[in-house]
Every structure is written in C-alpha cells, then in structure tokens.
Design an enzyme around this catalytic site. Structure first.
Site, PDB file in Angstrom:
ATOM      1  N   CYS A  73       0.761  -1.259   0.050  1.00  0.00           N
ATOM      2  CA  CYS A  73       0.034  -0.035  -0.044  1.00  0.00           C
ATOM      3  C   CYS A  73       0.675   1.321  -0.090  1.00  0.00           C
ATOM      4  O   CYS A  73       1.193   1.590   1.094  1.00  0.00           O
ATOM      5  CB  CYS A  73      -1.059  -0.143   1.388  1.00  0.00           C
ATOM      6  SG  CYS A  73      -1.796   1.588   1.551  1.00  0.00           S
ATOM      7  N   CYS A  76      -0.032   4.056   2.488  1.00  0.00           N
ATOM      8  CA  CYS A  76       0.294   3.496   3.813  1.00  0.00           C
ATOM      9  C   CYS A  76       1.705   3.945   4.227  1.00  0.00           C
ATOM     10  O   CYS A  76       2.083   4.370   5.317  1.00  0.00           O
ATOM     11  CB  CYS A  76       0.424   2.000   3.929  1.00  0.00           C
ATOM     12  SG  CYS A  76      -1.475   1.298   3.857  1.00  0.00           S
TER      13      CYS A  76
END
Length: 314
Positions: A73, A76
């Site tokens: 991700c 993230c």
C-alpha cells in the site's frame, strides 16, 4: 475525526470479542487510575491477532492508535512515518499499534478494513473512528489532540514509558538528513501539495536516475494526487457508463489501489487493455506498469497480472 464525541459509531460495526478474550500479558506497571503508568517495549509496536489482547488492556491506561496497513500500500508508506513521528513527540500520552492486514486477517475483519491506510483508536477497550487514507501531518496532529480530549473525558489519562528508560531520559533519535529534493517532497506532501511533491521527485530522478527512493515516492505521490477529491461513487458510475473510456477506468483503478483493492484495479485495466485496439493500448500498459511498481514487483498479485498482460501482448 469521524464522530469524535464517542466510540459508539464504531462499536456496533467492530467485533473485538474473540480477540478481547485472549489472555493479555501482565503490564510491567500499575495500569489503572487517572495517573496510571505502564511500561511498553516501544511507543510504536507491531501487533498481531495473537497479541491484540495486550493492546486492548493497555488502552485502559493510554489511548492506542491502530494503524491498519499493508506492505503493497503506497499511501500507507506515506502515512506511517507521520503517525510514528507525531506519537513519539507526544512522549507517552499515546501508543501506536501497527497491524499488517495481510498477516492478521482476524483484526482486518474485526475492523472491517475495506480501505487502507485505515486509522482507528482504542480508548478503554472501545474502538473510536479516526480517518481513512493518507492525510497531512497537521490534520493528524489535530485528530490526535481530539483523541486525547476524548480519552480524558472517559478517564483515560495515563502515560507509558519504554522498558528500561526512565521517563524523560530517553535520548533523542538522530536521523540522517533527507536529500534536499526529498525533503522538499515530504514537506509538500505534508502540506497536501502533491503537484509540488511530484515536481521535486521528478527533479531528483533527473539528477540521479538510480534514485530508487525518489522513484518509489514519485509513484506514491502521483497516485495521491490523482485520487485527491475524487468521489468514488461518481467515478464508478462514470466507468460503468463508459466501459471503453480510458480516463474513467483509470480513475476507478487508482481509487481501488489507494483503497487496497489491488486485484480489482489490475483486473479492470487488463480487461480494458484487451478490448482496446492495438494502437490505443499504450496508455493502459503504462498505467499498469506504474501501478505494478507501486505495489511491488515481488507481490504475487503483480506477478499474476504481469503474466496476464504478457499473454495479451503476445
């Protein structure tokens, strides 16, 4: 912070009972009362399905911020350092618990992590919604300030110290300074100025084509820039109405990657690639390659999608 007045908005949606009932390790210090202190290994901890009961217990002493993330991700990786920095600066008034959703399916399911990064908190064992997606550092600070106020209203006003360190005696970490263009990009990201961050990373790559960190950062911030302010429902409706519209399909694929639905994004773009004439496929292939690099070449979903792309090419 969504519904910061109480944890009620999330309590009905989150079932922590199975995790709550697991035995929690004994805290190293008294963990009850308004002036409670507890000792923890670190202010930033990796938490698993098996160790989450300890975090639930700790949240009765100090608010615990839960960072639901995954290795693939990109957003993230932009948000996590911001969360870690802000929690560390609060000097034991908050603890950050990092949960890899791929490795911990029970926690992912319990928090209904349909989109990551997803940040929630625990106060006295109760979940409190915070935000989803990468947000600027100033917004993180504001949300954490609201969280501390909410915790105080619920009698959670303790602090923690790191095992082996006397409160206040921990040395300040010394970090190597970022290269100037990287620092400029991070500053722009924190301000929400993604075009300026893109320009900084592009300049860094022009100066050093082997700058892997700049290339990774560029892919992540380009995605953030593209999805900023895009309405998911409107984007899906536009894509459904025009299956061959490259830009409409790109918009949904970007949102899917940003939200953690990587396979959906790859499947959408591969299907688009297959139906387009050969002379119109290049932009779709370029977007796929960009997203492959963002998720990571070693990710099994990337490997499968690369194979499918190759079969469509030849």
């Amino acid at each position: 912070m969504t519904d910061a007045a109480s944890g009620a908005a999330l309590r009905g949606a989150v079932d922590l009972s199975a995790l709550r009932n697991r035995p929690a390790p004994t805290q190293a210090a008294d963990a009850s009362g308004p002036e409670a202190r507890a000792a923890v290994p670190s202010l930033v901890m990796d938490v698993t399905d098996d160790t989450f009961a300890q975090i639930l217990e700790l949240s009765r002493t100090v608010p615990v911020v839960i960072d639901l993330w995954a290795e693939w991700c990109g957003p993230c990786k932009q948000l996590s350092p911001v969360l870690e920095r802000v929690v560390t600066e609060l000097d034991g008034r908050l603890v950050l618990a990092k949960v890899d959703v791929d490795a911990n399916p029970q926690l992912s399911q319990a928090f209904r992590a349909q989109s990551i990064p997803m940040v929630v908190a625990l106060v006295a064992g109760q979940p409190v919604p915070m935000f989803t997606g990468a947000v600027p550092e100033q917004q993180v600070r504001e949300v954490f300030a609201q969280l501390l106020q909410l915790a105080a209203q619920n009698g959670v006003t303790g602090t923690v110290s790191v095992d082996g360190d006397a409160p206040g005696d921990a040395p300040e970490p010394v970090e190597a300074p970022l290269p100037p263009l990287h620092a400029e990009a991070f500053e722009a990201i924190e301000a929400g100025d993604y075009p300026r961050a893109v320009a900084a990373y592009e300049k860094a790559i022009a100066e050093n084509p082997r700058d892997a960190d700049a290339r990774a950062g560029l892919g992540q911030v380009r995605l953030l820039d593209r999805v900023q302010g895009v309405d998911l429902h409107a984007a899906r409706a536009a894509a459904a109405a025009a299956p061959a519209d490259v830009h409409a399909q790109f918009a949904v694929a970007d949102l899917d990657v940003a939200g953690g639905h990587v396979e959906d994004a790859f499947g959408r773009l591969l299907e688009l690639f297959a139906q387009l004439p050969s002379d119109e496929r290049a932009p779709v292939r370029e977007r796929l390659l960009e997203l492959f690099a963002l998720v990571g070449d070693g990710d099994p979903r990337v490997i499968r999608a690369r194979g499918q792309l190759a079969s469509l090419l030849f």
